[in-house]
Motif scaffolding. Structure first.
Motif, PDB file in Angstrom:
ATOM      1  N   ASN A   1       0.855  -1.272   0.019  1.00 22.53           N
ATOM      2  CA  ASN A   1      -0.145   0.042   0.055  1.00 22.53           C
ATOM      3  C   ASN A   1       0.786   1.151  -0.029  1.00 22.53           C
ATOM      4  OD1 ASN A   1      -2.172  -1.548   0.286  1.00 22.53           O
ATOM      5  ND2 ASN A   1      -1.806  -1.648   2.616  1.00 22.53           N
ATOM      6  N   VAL A   2       0.517   2.280  -1.002  1.00 23.22           N
ATOM      7  CA  VAL A   2       1.300   3.485  -0.988  1.00 23.22           C
ATOM      8  C   VAL A   2       1.044   4.758  -0.940  1.00 23.22           C
ATOM      9  CG1 VAL A   2       3.000   4.521  -2.559  1.00 23.22           C
ATOM     10  CG2 VAL A   2       2.668   1.776  -2.729  1.00 23.22           C
ATOM     11  N   GLY A   3       1.348   5.314  -0.015  1.00 24.65           N
ATOM     12  CA  GLY A   3       0.753   6.754   0.315  1.00 24.65           C
ATOM     13  C   GLY A   3       1.653   7.816  -0.566  1.00 24.65           C
ATOM     14  N   TYR A   4       0.746   8.659  -1.337  1.00 22.72           N
ATOM     15  CA  TYR A   4       1.347   9.713  -2.295  1.00 22.72           C
ATOM     16  C   TYR A   4       0.927  11.040  -1.624  1.00 22.72           C
ATOM     17  CZ  TYR A   4       2.151   6.112  -5.786  1.00 22.72           C
ATOM     18  OH  TYR A   4       2.415   4.889  -6.480  1.00 22.72           O
ATOM     19  N   ALA A   5       1.709  12.118  -1.532  1.00 23.00           N
ATOM     20  CA  ALA A   5       1.087  13.347  -1.124  1.00 23.00           C
ATOM     21  C   ALA A   5       2.125  14.524  -1.944  1.00 23.00           C
ATOM     22  CB  ALA A   5       1.546  13.637   0.429  1.00 23.00           C
ATOM     23  N   ARG A   6       1.417  15.654  -2.061  1.00 21.48           N
ATOM     24  CA  ARG A   6       2.278  16.751  -2.370  1.00 21.48           C
ATOM     25  C   ARG A   6       3.126  17.178  -1.361  1.00 21.48           C
ATOM     26  NH1 ARG A   6      -3.208  20.049  -4.781  1.00 21.48           N
ATOM     27  NH2 ARG A   6      -3.541  19.151  -6.852  1.00 21.48           N
ATOM     28  N   LYS A   7       4.158  17.732  -1.668  1.00 23.70           N
ATOM     29  CA  LYS A   7       4.956  18.421  -0.597  1.00 23.70           C
ATOM     30  C   LYS A   7       4.145  19.439   0.492  1.00 23.70           C
ATOM     31  CE  LYS A   7       9.447  20.580  -0.251  1.00 23.70           C
ATOM     32  NZ  LYS A   7      10.600  21.509  -0.963  1.00 23.70           N
ATOM     33  N   GLY A   8       4.676  18.970   1.688  1.00 17.48           N
ATOM     34  CA  GLY A   8       4.106  19.599   2.786  1.00 17.48           C
ATOM     35  C   GLY A   8       2.636  19.171   3.136  1.00 17.48           C
ATOM     36  N   CYS A   9       2.034  17.951   2.529  1.00 13.53           N
ATOM     37  CA  CYS A   9       0.682  17.538   2.640  1.00 13.53           C
ATOM     38  C   CYS A   9       1.039  15.960   3.129  1.00 13.53           C
ATOM     39  CB  CYS A   9      -0.268  17.708   1.676  1.00 13.53           C
ATOM     40  SG  CYS A   9      -0.527  19.140   1.247  1.00 13.53           S
ATOM     41  N   GLU A  10       2.069  15.608   3.637  1.00  6.58           N
ATOM     42  CA  GLU A  10       2.325  14.285   3.858  1.00  6.58           C
ATOM     43  C   GLU A  10       1.660  13.939   5.258  1.00  6.58           C
ATOM     44  OE1 GLU A  10       4.813  16.288   3.405  1.00  6.58           O
ATOM     45  OE2 GLU A  10       5.906  15.804   1.614  1.00  6.58           O
ATOM     46  N   GLY A  11       1.180  12.799   5.695  1.00  5.10           N
ATOM     47  CA  GLY A  11       0.480  12.462   6.702  1.00  5.10           C
ATOM     48  C   GLY A  11       1.544  11.979   7.737  1.00  5.10           C
ATOM     49  N   LEU A  12       1.682  12.943   8.776  1.00  3.79           N
ATOM     50  CA  LEU A  12       2.972  12.704   9.579  1.00  3.79           C
ATOM     51  C   LEU A  12       2.613  11.493  10.428  1.00  3.79           C
ATOM     52  CD1 LEU A  12       3.443  16.268  11.015  1.00  3.79           C
ATOM     53  CD2 LEU A  12       4.693  14.995   9.117  1.00  3.79           C
ATOM     54  N   TYR A  13       1.379  11.128  10.957  1.00  6.04           N
ATOM     55  CA  TYR A  13       0.980   9.950  11.635  1.00  6.04           C
ATOM     56  C   TYR A  13       1.367   8.790  10.810  1.00  6.04           C
ATOM     57  CZ  TYR A  13      -1.803   6.293  14.069  1.00  6.04           C
ATOM     58  OH  TYR A  13      -2.403   5.138  14.552  1.00  6.04           O
ATOM     59  N   ASN A  14       1.259   8.895   9.674  1.00  2.31           N
ATOM     60  CA  ASN A  14       1.512   7.704   8.715  1.00  2.31           C
ATOM     61  C   ASN A  14       2.944   7.437   8.883  1.00  2.31           C
ATOM     62  OD1 ASN A  14      -1.209   7.282   7.778  1.00  2.31           O
ATOM     63  ND2 ASN A  14      -0.983   8.701   6.103  1.00  2.31           N
ATOM     64  N   ILE A  15       3.690   8.108   8.936  1.00  2.92           N
ATOM     65  CA  ILE A  15       5.006   8.143   8.698  1.00  2.92           C
ATOM     66  C   ILE A  15       5.684   7.638  10.205  1.00  2.92           C
ATOM     67  CG2 ILE A  15       7.480   9.241   8.584  1.00  2.92           C
ATOM     68  CD1 ILE A  15       6.144  11.463   6.731  1.00  2.92           C
ATOM     69  N   LEU A  16       5.111   8.221  11.358  1.00  2.00           N
ATOM     70  CA  LEU A  16       5.333   7.762  12.586  1.00  2.00           C
ATOM     71  C   LEU A  16       5.032   6.442  13.003  1.00  2.00           C
ATOM     72  CD1 LEU A  16       4.457  11.170  14.373  1.00  2.00           C
ATOM     73  CD2 LEU A  16       6.782  10.184  13.954  1.00  2.00           C
ATOM     74  N   ILE A  17       3.716   5.839  12.467  1.00  2.07           N
ATOM     75  CA  ILE A  17       3.449   4.659  12.870  1.00  2.07           C
ATOM     76  C   ILE A  17       4.187   3.715  12.215  1.00  2.07           C
ATOM     77  CG2 ILE A  17       1.557   4.446  10.907  1.00  2.07           C
ATOM     78  CD1 ILE A  17      -0.150   3.130  13.208  1.00  2.07           C
TER      79      ILE A  17
END
Length: 279
Positions: A201-217
């Protein structure tokens, strides 16, 4: 049920229930805001969910509090597929809810999609991504279908055939190109059991809109306090070698959770008191 008398006359039961829902949701967000210090909060996400569960009232309540990011989850933009998998919303609902959220000022909206849904091919994924590109959300999470053993679709595969690995790969390629078209780049990925095409499963985001929780978990370097039925709190002990992780889980049944909520609270409280010098 039906109608209930008030000082202003009669209101329908449906209206009364909506008012209660707004009140309870508002109380929840208000309690969160008054209980926790938001001074350094960089992200406040609410999983708005499937379009049929989202209303203008709910979006307005979120705007009354510092919610910075929401997720609107269409899964697919093909109506026939939505009907097959039992979703109650329509493609038109998704478009309308997305535009409503934009009108109310939400500038960080994620959308979840699933590759490999029953009956879908790469052509269906192309139609979905064309519709998503037109909406231009700020992030897109693309899931490869993962069927749980007891899932209805998994137990009825002959009636609901899913795409093979090569076709799912093509779908993922199409979703990648669509994400790039809205200037979103991959920023996190994770795998699940029984996932289609043995993919991620891949998360894509525009610069500055990354889901911080997704990264931390995914990094597993952040303590996460979880509330609700089936929720699992994760406590990271940074002061110990290897960053030991302990989990404290709540019961999954909503009925059991309500009946045993004091036990669930005490379970986390006692764990924290026992471990307060270890974080």
């Amino acid at each position: 049920m039906g109608r209930r008398e008030t000082d202003d006359g009669f209101i329908s039961e449906a209206v009364r229930r909506r008012r209660w829902n707004r009140s309870s949701f508002g109380r929840l967000l208000s309690h969160i805001q008054t209980t926790f210090d938001f001074t350094w909060v960089k992200e406040y996400t609410v999983e708005a969910g499937r379009p049929d569960s989202i209303t203008r009232e709910k979006l307005q309540v979120m705007k009354e509090f510092p919610v910075t990011r929401i997720s609107v989850n269409p899964q697919t933009m093909n109506q026939k597929t939505l009907d097959v998998i039992g979703r109650k919303h329509t493609v038109e609902d998704t478009v309308n809810i997305f535009h409503m959220a934009r009108e109310l000022g939400f500038d960080n909206i994620n959308m979840d999609l699933i590759a490999g849904l029953p009956g879908e091919t790469s052509e269906h994924m192309q139609r979905t991504m064309d519709a998503i590109v037109d909406l231009a959300p700020d992030s897109v999470t693309v899931h490869s279908l993962a069927l749980k053993r007891a899932a209805f679709l998994n137990q009825n595969r002959e009636q609901f055939p899913v795409a093979g690995a090569d076709e799912v790969n093509r779908m993922i390629g199409i979703s990648h190109e669509g994400a790039l078209a809205i200037e979103a780049e991959p920023y996190y990925l994770y795998r699940q059991k029984n996932i289609a095409g043995n993919l991620e499963n891949v998360g894509y985001a525009r610069k500055g809109c990354e889901g911080l929780y997704n990264i931390l978990i995914m990094e597993e370097k952040q303590t996460i306090l979880a509330l609700g039925a089936g929720a699992s709190s994760k406590f990271v002990f940074h002061n110990e070698h290897g960053h030991r992780i302990e989990r404290v889980e709540n019961v999954k049944s909503v009925k059991d959770y309500i009946e045993r909520i004091d036990e669930m609270i005490d379970r986390k409280k006692n764990f924290l008191l026992k471990s307060e010098n270890s974080f």
